[in-house]
Design a protein around this motif. Sequence first.
Motif, PDB file in Angstrom:
ATOM      1  N   ARG A  32       0.830  -1.202   0.000  1.00 11.77           N
ATOM      2  CA  ARG A  32       0.000   0.000   0.000  1.00 11.77           C
ATOM      3  C   ARG A  32       0.869   1.259   0.000  1.00 11.77           C
ATOM      4  N   GLN A  33       1.865   1.297   0.897  1.00 11.93           N
ATOM      5  CA  GLN A  33       2.746   2.465   0.973  1.00 11.93           C
ATOM      6  C   GLN A  33       3.472   2.712  -0.344  1.00 11.93           C
ATOM      7  N   GLN A  34       3.975   1.657  -0.944  1.00 13.97           N
ATOM      8  CA  GLN A  34       4.724   1.806  -2.185  1.00 13.97           C
ATOM      9  C   GLN A  34       3.827   2.207  -3.347  1.00 13.97           C
ATOM     10  N   ALA A  35       2.610   1.680  -3.376  1.00 14.09           N
ATOM     11  CA  ALA A  35       1.669   2.050  -4.446  1.00 14.09           C
ATOM     12  C   ALA A  35       1.288   3.523  -4.333  1.00 14.09           C
ATOM     13  N   ILE A  36       1.017   3.981  -3.121  1.00 15.60           N
ATOM     14  CA  ILE A  36       0.661   5.381  -2.922  1.00 15.60           C
ATOM     15  C   ILE A  36       1.842   6.279  -3.255  1.00 15.60           C
ATOM     16  N   LYS A  37       3.044   5.890  -2.826  1.00 19.78           N
ATOM     17  CA  LYS A  37       4.235   6.682  -3.133  1.00 19.78           C
ATOM     18  C   LYS A  37       4.442   6.781  -4.640  1.00 19.78           C
ATOM     19  N   ALA A  38       4.288   5.668  -5.351  1.00 22.00           N
ATOM     20  CA  ALA A  38       4.463   5.675  -6.802  1.00 22.00           C
ATOM     21  C   ALA A  38       3.428   6.576  -7.473  1.00 22.00           C
ATOM     22  N   ALA A  39       2.187   6.529  -6.996  1.00 26.43           N
ATOM     23  CA  ALA A  39       1.137   7.382  -7.570  1.00 26.43           C
ATOM     24  C   ALA A  39       1.434   8.858  -7.307  1.00 26.43           C
ATOM     25  N   GLU A  40       1.875   9.172  -6.090  1.00 28.24           N
ATOM     26  CA  GLU A  40       2.231  10.555  -5.775  1.00 28.24           C
ATOM     27  C   GLU A  40       3.396  11.041  -6.624  1.00 28.24           C
ATOM     28  N   ASP A  41       4.386  10.178  -6.849  1.00 26.46           N
ATOM     29  CA  ASP A  41       5.519  10.537  -7.698  1.00 26.46           C
ATOM     30  C   ASP A  41       5.064  10.843  -9.127  1.00 26.46           C
ATOM     31  N   LEU A  42       4.114  10.054  -9.635  1.00 28.55           N
ATOM     32  CA  LEU A  42       3.591  10.313 -10.982  1.00 28.55           C
ATOM     33  C   LEU A  42       2.875  11.655 -11.054  1.00 28.55           C
ATOM     34  N   VAL A  43       2.094  11.970 -10.031  1.00 27.15           N
ATOM     35  CA  VAL A  43       1.396  13.261  -9.995  1.00 27.15           C
ATOM     36  C   VAL A  43       2.417  14.396  -9.928  1.00 27.15           C
ATOM     37  N   ASP A  44       3.438  14.236  -9.084  1.00 28.87           N
ATOM     38  CA  ASP A  44       4.485  15.260  -8.975  1.00 28.87           C
ATOM     39  C   ASP A  44       5.188  15.466 -10.318  1.00 28.87           C
ATOM     40  N   TYR A  45       5.502  14.378 -10.990  1.00 30.86           N
ATOM     41  CA  TYR A  45       6.196  14.476 -12.277  1.00 30.86           C
ATOM     42  C   TYR A  45       5.318  15.165 -13.320  1.00 30.86           C
ATOM     43  N   GLN A  46       4.041  14.823 -13.339  1.00 32.58           N
ATOM     44  CA  GLN A  46       3.128  15.446 -14.294  1.00 32.58           C
ATOM     45  C   GLN A  46       3.003  16.945 -14.004  1.00 32.58           C
ATOM     46  N   THR A  47       2.918  17.300 -12.730  1.00 31.83           N
ATOM     47  CA  THR A  47       2.855  18.708 -12.347  1.00 31.83           C
ATOM     48  C   THR A  47       4.116  19.434 -12.797  1.00 31.83           C
ATOM     49  N   TYR A  48       5.271  18.814 -12.580  1.00 32.05           N
ATOM     50  CA  TYR A  48       6.552  19.389 -13.012  1.00 32.05           C
ATOM     51  C   TYR A  48       6.545  19.638 -14.519  1.00 32.05           C
ATOM     52  N   ARG A  49       6.111  18.634 -15.289  1.00 28.46           N
ATOM     53  CA  ARG A  49       6.097  18.781 -16.749  1.00 28.46           C
ATOM     54  C   ARG A  49       5.194  19.930 -17.179  1.00 28.46           C
TER      55      ARG A  49
END
Length: 73
Positions: A32-49
């Motif tokens: 659960r922790q890793q899935a949420i972290k991965a999803a948050e990282d994707l959102v952060d990356y999309q925001t950065y782009r």
Amino acid sequence: MSTITFRVSEEEKEFLEKISEFENVSLSDFVRQQAIKAAEDLVDYQTYRELMEEHKKKDESISHEQMMKELGL
């Protein structure tokens, strides 16, 4: 609380169990922790782009030398 089920190979399951033991958390908590972290990282990356695209359209960057001059240094 909801339940999510997914399939992994026996080797993947053993690997995840060993890592969760190493992290001293249950397998469920680890995944659960890793899935949420991965999803948050994707959102952060999309925001950065998106923000970089905006920045490229209206780039107001200055050089280090220009900044030092403007600051009177």
